[in-house]
Design an enzyme around this catalytic site. Structure first.
Site, PDB file in Angstrom:
ATOM      1  N   ASN A   1      -6.746  -2.672   2.495  1.00 12.35           N
ATOM      2  CA  ASN A   1      -6.112  -3.986   2.108  1.00 12.35           C
ATOM      3  C   ASN A   1      -7.961  -3.815   2.067  1.00 12.35           C
ATOM      4  O   ASN A   1      -8.668  -3.258   2.912  1.00 12.35           O
ATOM      5  CB  ASN A   1      -5.764  -3.994   3.101  1.00 12.35           C
ATOM      6  CG  ASN A   1      -4.354  -4.399   2.360  1.00 12.35           C
ATOM      7  OD1 ASN A   1      -3.438  -4.009   2.137  1.00 12.35           O
ATOM      8  ND2 ASN A   1      -3.096  -4.288   3.904  1.00 12.35           N
TER       9      ASN A   1
ATOM     10  N   ARG B   1       0.884  -1.224   0.263  1.00  9.41           N
ATOM     11  CA  ARG B   1      -0.013  -0.135   0.222  1.00  9.41           C
ATOM     12  C   ARG B   1       0.413   0.918   0.292  1.00  9.41           C
ATOM     13  O   ARG B   1       0.684   2.321  -0.817  1.00  9.41           O
ATOM     14  CB  ARG B   1      -0.615  -0.198   1.273  1.00  9.41           C
ATOM     15  CG  ARG B   1      -2.248  -1.112   1.041  1.00  9.41           C
ATOM     16  CD  ARG B   1      -3.030  -0.980   1.927  1.00  9.41           C
ATOM     17  NE  ARG B   1      -2.128  -1.167   3.544  1.00  9.41           N
ATOM     18  CZ  ARG B   1      -2.797  -0.828   4.101  1.00  9.41           C
ATOM     19  NH1 ARG B   1      -3.726  -0.767   4.953  1.00  9.41           N
ATOM     20  NH2 ARG B   1      -1.785  -1.470   5.815  1.00  9.41           N
TER      21      ARG B   1
END
Length: 90
Positions: free
Chosen positions: A36, A18
Site C-alpha cells: 500500500n 494485496r
C-alpha cells in the site's frame, strides 16, 4: 525475465487487494512484491515471463470481489533484483 512496476488506483486498500495480488502472483509463479502507498494506491513489482505477466495483469485489473480497480499505470523496467517469492511488504 521481465519486470513490471505497476501503480493501481481505485478502491484497492482495505479490501484484501494485496492478499489477492499475492495469491494471484503465486498462482502464476510470479515473483516480486506488493504494498500500500500512503496516497491510497497499491504498488506492485512483478517479475516473470511476458505471457505469464500479461495474464497476471488481466487478473489484477479484474480485482477481487471487494476491490474496484480504476486505473493501472504499468512501466516495464530492467530487472533490478531477483526474488524467490512474491510477498506483501509494508
Amino acid at each position: 525475465m521481465i519486470q513490471y512496476h505497476v501503480l493501481v488506483s481505485g478502491k484497492v486498500q482495505g479490501v484484501g487487494f494485496r492478499y489477492f495480488v499475492q495469491m494471484t502472483a503465486m498462482q502464476y509463479e510470479i515473483t516480486g512484491w506488493v504494498k500500500n502507498r500512503s496516497n491510497g494506491m497499491v504498488e506492485i513489482v512483478a517479475i516473470g515471463e511476458q505471457n505469464v505477466l500479461d495474464s497476471f495483469l488481466v487478473e489484477i485489473k479484474r480485482g477481487n470481489r471487494f476491490a474496484k480497480v480504476q486505473k493501472m499505470d504499468i512501466t516495464k523496467e530492467e530487472t533490478s533484483e531477483l526474488f524467490t517469492s512474491f510477498r506483501i511488504t509494508y
